[in-house]
Design a protein around this motif. Structure first.
Motif, PDB file in Angstrom:
ATOM      1  N   VAL A  37      66.434 -26.549-111.284  1.00  0.00           N
ATOM      2  CA  VAL A  37      65.341 -26.464-112.257  1.00  0.00           C
ATOM      3  C   VAL A  37      64.830 -27.864-112.607  1.00  0.00           C
ATOM      4  O   VAL A  37      65.496 -28.627-113.303  1.00  0.00           O
ATOM      5  CB  VAL A  37      65.786 -25.704-113.521  1.00  0.00           C
ATOM      6  CG1 VAL A  37      64.663 -25.686-114.557  1.00  0.00           C
ATOM      7  CG2 VAL A  37      66.203 -24.271-113.161  1.00  0.00           C
ATOM      8  N   LYS A  39      61.911 -28.677-114.099  1.00  0.00           N
ATOM      9  CA  LYS A  39      60.901 -28.752-115.181  1.00  0.00           C
ATOM     10  C   LYS A  39      61.088 -30.023-116.001  1.00  0.00           C
ATOM     11  O   LYS A  39      62.223 -30.450-116.228  1.00  0.00           O
ATOM     12  CB  LYS A  39      61.027 -27.529-116.088  1.00  0.00           C
ATOM     13  CG  LYS A  39      62.326 -27.475-116.873  1.00  0.00           C
ATOM     14  CD  LYS A  39      62.472 -26.159-117.641  1.00  0.00           C
ATOM     15  CE  LYS A  39      63.677 -26.211-118.560  1.00  0.00           C
ATOM     16  NZ  LYS A  39      64.055 -24.887-119.065  1.00  0.00           N
ATOM     17  N   ILE A  84      60.023 -19.784-113.322  1.00  0.00           N
ATOM     18  CA  ILE A  84      61.057 -19.214-114.199  1.00  0.00           C
ATOM     19  C   ILE A  84      60.619 -19.189-115.663  1.00  0.00           C
ATOM     20  O   ILE A  84      61.401 -18.852-116.536  1.00  0.00           O
ATOM     21  CB  ILE A  84      62.387 -19.998-114.061  1.00  0.00           C
ATOM     22  CG1 ILE A  84      62.190 -21.464-114.467  1.00  0.00           C
ATOM     23  CG2 ILE A  84      62.930 -19.896-112.632  1.00  0.00           C
ATOM     24  CD1 ILE A  84      63.493 -22.221-114.639  1.00  0.00           C
ATOM     25  N   MET A 166      66.302 -10.685-113.758  1.00  0.00           N
ATOM     26  CA  MET A 166      66.590 -12.015-114.291  1.00  0.00           C
ATOM     27  C   MET A 166      66.808 -11.891-115.793  1.00  0.00           C
ATOM     28  O   MET A 166      66.161 -11.071-116.449  1.00  0.00           O
ATOM     29  CB  MET A 166      65.397 -12.918-113.974  1.00  0.00           C
ATOM     30  CG  MET A 166      65.465 -14.328-114.516  1.00  0.00           C
ATOM     31  SD  MET A 166      64.802 -14.514-116.187  1.00  0.00           S
ATOM     32  CE  MET A 166      64.102 -16.166-116.069  1.00  0.00           C
ATOM     33  N   ILE A 168      67.892 -14.317-119.566  1.00  0.00           N
ATOM     34  CA  ILE A 168      68.300 -15.519-120.313  1.00  0.00           C
ATOM     35  C   ILE A 168      69.032 -15.006-121.555  1.00  0.00           C
ATOM     36  O   ILE A 168      68.388 -14.580-122.510  1.00  0.00           O
ATOM     37  CB  ILE A 168      67.072 -16.359-120.747  1.00  0.00           C
ATOM     38  CG1 ILE A 168      66.137 -16.621-119.562  1.00  0.00           C
ATOM     39  CG2 ILE A 168      67.531 -17.664-121.392  1.00  0.00           C
ATOM     40  CD1 ILE A 168      64.794 -17.233-119.970  1.00  0.00           C
ATOM     41  N   MET A 198      72.909 -20.665-116.148  1.00  0.00           N
ATOM     42  CA  MET A 198      72.256 -21.959-116.213  1.00  0.00           C
ATOM     43  C   MET A 198      73.356 -23.031-116.234  1.00  0.00           C
ATOM     44  O   MET A 198      74.508 -22.735-115.937  1.00  0.00           O
ATOM     45  CB  MET A 198      71.343 -22.020-117.443  1.00  0.00           C
ATOM     46  CG  MET A 198      70.601 -20.714-117.631  1.00  0.00           C
ATOM     47  SD  MET A 198      69.165 -20.618-118.726  1.00  0.00           S
ATOM     48  CE  MET A 198      69.354 -21.864-119.927  1.00  0.00           C
ATOM     49  N   SER A 199      72.995 -24.275-116.578  1.00  0.00           N
ATOM     50  CA  SER A 199      73.993 -25.353-116.490  1.00  0.00           C
ATOM     51  C   SER A 199      75.297 -25.019-117.213  1.00  0.00           C
ATOM     52  O   SER A 199      76.383 -25.311-116.721  1.00  0.00           O
ATOM     53  CB  SER A 199      73.419 -26.654-117.065  1.00  0.00           C
ATOM     54  OG  SER A 199      72.439 -27.161-116.203  1.00  0.00           O
ATOM     55  N   ARG A 214      70.213 -20.750-112.048  1.00  0.00           N
ATOM     56  CA  ARG A 214      69.108 -21.669-112.347  1.00  0.00           C
ATOM     57  C   ARG A 214      69.685 -22.854-113.114  1.00  0.00           C
ATOM     58  O   ARG A 214      69.987 -22.752-114.291  1.00  0.00           O
ATOM     59  CB  ARG A 214      68.054 -20.943-113.192  1.00  0.00           C
ATOM     60  CG  ARG A 214      67.606 -19.580-112.620  1.00  0.00           C
ATOM     61  CD  ARG A 214      66.602 -18.913-113.548  1.00  0.00           C
ATOM     62  NE  ARG A 214      67.068 -18.830-114.922  1.00  0.00           N
ATOM     63  CZ  ARG A 214      67.697 -17.772-115.448  1.00  0.00           C
ATOM     64  NH1 ARG A 214      67.916 -16.680-114.729  1.00  0.00           N
ATOM     65  NH2 ARG A 214      68.097 -17.792-116.704  1.00  0.00           N
ATOM     66  N   VAL A 215      69.836 -23.961-112.405  1.00  0.00           N
ATOM     67  CA  VAL A 215      70.565 -25.093-112.985  1.00  0.00           C
ATOM     68  C   VAL A 215      69.658 -26.318-113.065  1.00  0.00           C
ATOM     69  O   VAL A 215      69.167 -26.794-112.040  1.00  0.00           O
ATOM     70  CB  VAL A 215      71.824 -25.397-112.145  1.00  0.00           C
ATOM     71  CG1 VAL A 215      72.587 -26.570-112.757  1.00  0.00           C
ATOM     72  CG2 VAL A 215      72.734 -24.165-112.055  1.00  0.00           C
ATOM     73  N   GLY A 216      69.450 -26.814-114.286  1.00  0.00           N
ATOM     74  CA  GLY A 216      68.579 -27.963-114.481  1.00  0.00           C
ATOM     75  C   GLY A 216      69.331 -29.213-114.894  1.00  0.00           C
ATOM     76  O   GLY A 216      69.575 -30.125-114.093  1.00  0.00           O
ATOM     77  N   SER A 217      69.730 -29.273-116.159  1.00  0.00           N
ATOM     78  CA  SER A 217      70.280 -30.523-116.713  1.00  0.00           C
ATOM     79  C   SER A 217      71.559 -30.973-116.009  1.00  0.00           C
ATOM     80  O   SER A 217      71.814 -32.180-115.924  1.00  0.00           O
ATOM     81  CB  SER A 217      70.495 -30.382-118.219  1.00  0.00           C
ATOM     82  OG  SER A 217      71.128 -29.180-118.529  1.00  0.00           O
ATOM     83  N   ARG A 223      67.025 -33.254-120.661  1.00  0.00           N
ATOM     84  CA  ARG A 223      65.565 -33.255-120.740  1.00  0.00           C
ATOM     85  C   ARG A 223      65.123 -33.761-122.103  1.00  0.00           C
ATOM     86  O   ARG A 223      65.848 -33.653-123.074  1.00  0.00           O
ATOM     87  CB  ARG A 223      65.028 -31.823-120.561  1.00  0.00           C
ATOM     88  CG  ARG A 223      65.066 -31.321-119.145  1.00  0.00           C
ATOM     89  CD  ARG A 223      64.485 -29.920-119.062  1.00  0.00           C
ATOM     90  NE  ARG A 223      65.241 -28.958-119.852  1.00  0.00           N
ATOM     91  CZ  ARG A 223      66.277 -28.261-119.383  1.00  0.00           C
ATOM     92  NH1 ARG A 223      66.684 -28.411-118.152  1.00  0.00           N
ATOM     93  NH2 ARG A 223      66.903 -27.417-120.164  1.00  0.00           N
TER      94      ARG A 223
END
Ligand SMILES: *Cc1c(COP(=O)(O)O)cnc(C)c1O
Length: 232
Positions: A37, A39, A84, A166, A168, A198-199, A214-217, A223
């Motif tokens: 992710v 973003k 997403i 999906m 959250i 997620m993370s 869905r892995v971002g940080s 962020r």
């Protein structure tokens, strides 16, 4: 923000944790797709992940993604982009033009717009139906008791390829019951994809059946503080 070397190491660490979670759950490592992710991160922050071989990315705003991905894609044509974040009707055509997968279909109107834009553009993204497993008023997603009707409408009325569901889960709650609910709903309506985790909780999600995390940080670093996702 992580520098390039951090990103590469973070990515390797996340992949190792995914493999480990798959192993403990008795699943094949290839069962789980890592959606990185990106973003809020600029192209320069994304490039190290591309250089390290990552090809599946998630963005939550159409406009932001339009600003950075066309150029990155020229260099890496095999990138697969997932939307997403919430999709507003007036952004549907732009989203269909850019994204390969739209994970946030939560009402019939959006499904119809995606199908119409797909006809027009000659490319139709695959979709996930987003489920509001926590019945949270402020959160997007179809209610659990509306999943069957929406999946049927996506498929039968609009000809969309529904990869799965999906969710959250609510923040600061045990996500496991939400992951279980999503898996039960998917089984009931006959879809196999489960985008969850997620993370903070992707290993748990894999243990509960996730096919897409869905892995971002954990990859790109922290962020900047949230701004409302108003421009979808
Ligand atoms: C931002 C976001 C993520 C990634 O969150 P991290 O905690 O940074 O891994 C996953 N899913 C959705 C829908 C998001 O908006």
């Amino acid at each position: 923000m992580a520098d390039g070397r951090d990103t590469e190491q973070n990515l390797a660490a996340v992949k190792a944790r995914i493999a480990d979670a798959c192993d403990r759950a008795g699943r094949a490592a290839g069962d789980v797709v890592l959606v990185a992710v990106s973003k809020t991160f600029a192209a320069d922050a994304i490039r190290p992940a591309l250089a390290a071989g990552q090809r599946v990315f998630g963005e939550n705003r159409v406009q932001e993604a339009e600003g950075k991905w066309p150029a990155l894609r020229d260099a890496f044509p095999d990138v697969e982009l997932h939307l997403i974040g919430p999709l507003q009707s007036n952004k549907t055509k732009a989203a269909v033009a850019l994204f390969d997968v739209i994970q946030t279909v939560d009402r019939e109107r959006i499904a119809r717009r995606i199908a119409e834009a797909g006809q027009e553009l000659g490319r139709t993204p695959k979709v996930f139906v987003q489920v509001n497993t926590g019945h949270e008023e402020q959160k997007a997603g179809v209610a659990p008791d509306g999943v069957a009707a929406l999946v049927a409408s996506c498929r039968d009325a609009h000809g969309l390829d529904v990869l799965g569901l999906m969710c959250i889960p609510p923040v600061d709650r045990d996500p496991a019951p939400h992951f279980d609910l999503l898996r039960e709903l998917a089984a009931r309506v006959g879809v196999t994809g489960l985008s969850m985790g997620m993370s903070a909780d992707f290993a748990t999600a894999i243990n509960h059946g996730a096919t897409h995390v869905r892995v971002g940080s954990a990859i790109f670093g922290a962020r900047p503080p949230l701004t409302p996702p108003a421009d979808g």
